[in-house]
Design a protein around this motif. Structure first.
Motif, short mmCIF file in Angstrom:
data_model
loop_
_atom_site.label_atom_id
_atom_site.label_comp_id
_atom_site.label_asym_id
_atom_site.label_seq_id
_atom_site.Cartn_x
_atom_site.Cartn_y
_atom_site.Cartn_z
N SER A 1 25.64 -13.66 -31.05
CA SER A 1 26.05 -13.11 -29.75
C SER A 1 24.85 -12.49 -29.05
CB SER A 1 27.13 -12.03 -29.94
OG SER A 1 28.25 -12.61 -30.53
N ALA A 2 23.99 -11.82 -29.80
CA ALA A 2 22.80 -11.20 -29.17
C ALA A 2 21.89 -12.29 -28.59
CB ALA A 2 22.04 -10.36 -30.19
N VAL A 3 21.80 -13.45 -29.28
CA VAL A 3 20.96 -14.54 -28.75
C VAL A 3 21.51 -15.00 -27.40
CG1 VAL A 3 20.24 -16.94 -29.13
CG2 VAL A 3 20.12 -15.30 -31.01
N VAL A 4 22.85 -15.16 -27.31
CA VAL A 4 23.45 -15.59 -26.04
C VAL A 4 23.18 -14.53 -24.96
CG1 VAL A 4 25.59 -16.20 -24.84
CG2 VAL A 4 25.25 -16.93 -27.21
N ASP B 1 20.49 -12.70 -20.06
CA ASP B 1 19.83 -11.61 -19.34
C ASP B 1 18.41 -11.94 -18.90
OD1 ASP B 1 22.09 -10.21 -19.80
OD2 ASP B 1 21.27 -8.90 -21.37
N ASN B 2 17.78 -12.89 -19.58
CA ASN B 2 16.34 -13.07 -19.35
C ASN B 2 15.95 -14.40 -18.73
OD1 ASN B 2 14.89 -10.64 -20.62
ND2 ASN B 2 16.44 -11.22 -22.13
N SER B 3 16.92 -15.25 -18.42
CA SER B 3 16.51 -16.62 -18.06
C SER B 3 15.57 -16.65 -16.86
CB SER B 3 17.72 -17.53 -17.88
OG SER B 3 18.60 -16.94 -16.99
N SER B 4 15.85 -15.85 -15.83
CA SER B 4 14.95 -15.97 -14.66
C SER B 4 13.59 -15.33 -14.96
CB SER B 4 15.58 -15.40 -13.40
OG SER B 4 15.94 -14.09 -13.64
N LYS C 1 7.83 -16.25 -16.28
CA LYS C 1 6.76 -15.88 -17.21
C LYS C 1 6.20 -17.08 -17.95
CE LYS C 1 5.82 -12.32 -20.65
NZ LYS C 1 6.34 -11.20 -21.42
N THR C 2 7.07 -18.04 -18.30
CA THR C 2 6.62 -19.11 -19.20
C THR C 2 6.94 -20.52 -18.72
OG1 THR C 2 8.65 -19.36 -20.44
CG2 THR C 2 7.23 -17.58 -21.13
N ASN C 3 7.60 -20.64 -17.57
CA ASN C 3 8.03 -21.97 -17.14
C ASN C 3 9.01 -22.60 -18.11
OD1 ASN C 3 6.91 -22.39 -14.71
ND2 ASN C 3 5.03 -23.33 -15.50
N LEU C 4 9.75 -21.76 -18.83
CA LEU C 4 10.67 -22.27 -19.84
C LEU C 4 12.11 -21.96 -19.43
CD1 LEU C 4 11.26 -23.40 -22.70
CD2 LEU C 4 10.97 -21.08 -23.57
N SER C 5 12.94 -22.98 -19.48
CA SER C 5 14.35 -22.77 -19.14
C SER C 5 15.20 -23.17 -20.34
CB SER C 5 14.67 -23.61 -17.90
OG SER C 5 16.04 -23.74 -17.77
N LEU C 6 16.03 -22.24 -20.81
CA LEU C 6 16.88 -22.52 -21.98
C LEU C 6 18.32 -22.72 -21.51
CD1 LEU C 6 15.53 -19.84 -24.49
CD2 LEU C 6 14.78 -22.20 -24.19
N ALA D 1 17.60 -11.42 -32.89
CA ALA D 1 17.55 -12.38 -31.78
C ALA D 1 16.11 -12.54 -31.29
CB ALA D 1 18.45 -11.91 -30.64
N SER D 2 15.35 -11.46 -31.31
CA SER D 2 13.95 -11.53 -30.89
C SER D 2 13.19 -12.55 -31.74
CB SER D 2 13.32 -10.12 -30.99
OG SER D 2 11.93 -10.20 -30.99
N SER D 3 13.46 -12.53 -33.05
CA SER D 3 12.79 -13.49 -33.93
C SER D 3 13.28 -14.91 -33.72
CB SER D 3 12.99 -13.08 -35.39
OG SER D 3 12.21 -11.95 -35.68
N ILE D 4 14.59 -15.06 -33.49
CA ILE D 4 15.14 -16.40 -33.21
C ILE D 4 14.43 -16.98 -31.98
CG2 ILE D 4 17.19 -17.61 -32.32
CD1 ILE D 4 17.67 -16.97 -35.20
N LEU D 5 14.32 -16.15 -30.94
CA LEU D 5 13.74 -16.68 -29.69
C LEU D 5 12.24 -16.91 -29.83
CD1 LEU D 5 16.21 -14.76 -27.58
CD2 LEU D 5 15.77 -17.21 -27.32
N SER D 6 11.58 -16.20 -30.73
CA SER D 6 10.14 -16.49 -30.94
C SER D 6 9.98 -17.90 -31.52
CB SER D 6 9.49 -15.43 -31.83
OG SER D 6 9.79 -15.67 -33.19
#
Ligand code: HSE
Length: 430
Positions: free
Chosen positions: A16-19, A24-27, A32-37, A311-316
């Motif tokens: 749930s934290a990953v979602v 919250d951070n997509s834009s 920042k990275t040109n990355l869209s998830l 979630a921070s580690s998952i997203l890394s």
């Protein structure tokens, strides 16, 4: 803009934290990275459970395996957070890798027991199987070992890899409560469940994590059988209070080293001197010391569990895949890994703490010290605690360095003395 399609299996705290973090951070990330998830599918045990996000916004599938093909669309990355040691977690991850889908997981039990096979499958299919979240929650220990200090020779890794047991030991000390009382509290507050607590308290969860660290540090095949494991279930509040008087705190310490070309990996309670940072990493924190040929000591401390830190580690890992870093998931090609044998721990030298309860009568101390002497065990400190209410009193001893086997032989003899309670605490000192 780089777009990545993601499926997520398992929506507990971490899923749930990953979602939430992606929502919250997509834009912010796009700038920042040109990355869209893009989350293309979700699956969990129960669709009706109350959640921190609106489940209706997403495609839900009942059977996790269907996450690998959502309306004919294959995800770029599967995030596996179901957490079973085998069963659906293993089947799902294996199918994803065989379908050339990258996998990001927090599942240390599955990797410690089946990683050897799964990493090979990932390599054969030229995809990544990344697992930063599997060890020490939000602490970036895997990438530190795999990237930053990969060219160091690792001499030793040791630390606290389990948050639940650290919380229990801290709370026992702060509230002067027994192990069982604190465990009950922790279960009632939902920190740990019956099944999870067996893995946590028995030291298995920490040993799963240590297996992965050891493999990366020493280029060894993943082999859970190399671990020696002792949990915290026999730690008493009495010992916690006594060792404090001697300047120590008890922590569940996981340690891995190569000795004589063999692996010594152990997870067991140890005494840590109160002036060391590790002794002061309390509550649910995790902390790790790494000694290398180039770094006298690298100390990492942080949140070892919980939704957002994990979630921070998952997203890394998602970010690592987005950057097309190569696919050596554990830093090596799997055919370069060495099959290590287990080092015989009775040869390990250590200082020890002993707590021996005896009947308070003359000649007791000299008999005990004569048995220590017989095995060349040199006493560093000795303390007898008087107690007018009890007819048996504790003698606390810390020793100089001695081989484990010799210490155990001497304690066996001491335990046979008629005025000694057989329940002797023996805890190594880090
Ligand atoms: N049960 C684990 C712990 C959760 O207490 O550390 C994170 O792996």
């Amino acid at each position: 803009m780089k777009n990545l399609n993601i499926s997520i299996a398992g929506l507990g705290n971490v899923g749930s934290a990953v979602v939430n973090v992606i929502e919250d951070n997509s834009s912010y990330w796009e700038k920042k990275t040109n990355l869209s998830l893009n989350i293309i599918g979700l699956s969990a045990k129960n669709i009706n459970q109350e959640r921190s996000f609106d489940i209706k916004k997403y495609k839900w599938v009942e059977t996790p395996i269907d996450l690998l093909n959502i309306n004919d669309l294959k995800p770029d990355i599967l995030i596996e957070l179901i957490g079973y040691e085998k069963d659906i977690s293993y089947d799902l991850v294996k199918s994803a890798l065989n379908n050339k889908i990258h996998v990001v997981t927090g599942n240390k039990a599955m990797l410690a027991l089946h990683g050897q096979e799964l990493f090979k499958i990932a390599e054969k299919n030229k995809v990544s199987l990344l697992f930063e979240a599997a060890v020490a929650g939000g602490i970036p220990i895997i990438k530190t070992l795999k990237n930053n200090i990969f060219l160091n020779k690792i001499k030793k890794i040791s630390g606290i890899l389990n948050g639940t047991t650290n919380y229990i030991l801290t709370t026992m000390e702060l509230q002067n409560k027994s192990f069982n009382d604190v465990l009950e509290d922790a279960k009632q507050k939902g920190f740990t469940s019956d099944h999870e607590s067996k893995l946590d308290i028995g030291g298995y969860d920490a040993a799963h994590k240590l297996t992965l660290l050891s493999s990366i540090a020493y280029g060894g095949e993943i082999d859970f059988n190399l671990n020696e494991i002792e949990g915290i279930q026999n730690i008493t509040i009495e010992d916690i209070n006594f060792v404090k008087q001697l300047g120590f705190r008890i922590k569940l310490i996981s340690e891995t080293r190569v000795i004589d070309n063999k692996i010594y990996s152990s997870t067991k309670p140890k005494l840590i001197s109160l002036d060391k940072p590790l002794a002061n990493a309390n509550n649910a924190l995790n902390a790790i010391n790494i000694v290398t040929d180039q770094l006298q000591n690298l100390y990492l401390e942080g949140e070892g569990a919980g939704g957002l830190p994990t979630a921070s580690s998952i997203l890394s890992d998602v970010f690592e895949i987005a950057n097309n870093v190569d696919v050596r998931s554990i830093g090596y090609n799997t055919d370069q890994l060495t099959r290590y044998e287990k080092f015989d721990s009775s040869n390990i030298e250590s200082k020890f703490y002993l707590r021996i309860r005896v009947i308070d009568q003359s000649g007791v101390l000299s008999k005990i010290t004569s048995y220590l002497n017989e095995y060349n065990i040199s006493v560093e400190k000795i303390l007898q605690i008087p107690d007018s209410k009890e007819n048996n009193i504790p003698i606390l001893i810390t020793t100089h360095k001695i081989k484990t086997s010799e210490l155990l032989n001497s304690v066996k003899k001491i335990g046979e003395l008629e005025f000694v309670d057989q329940n002797i605490s023996i805890i190594p000192i880090e």
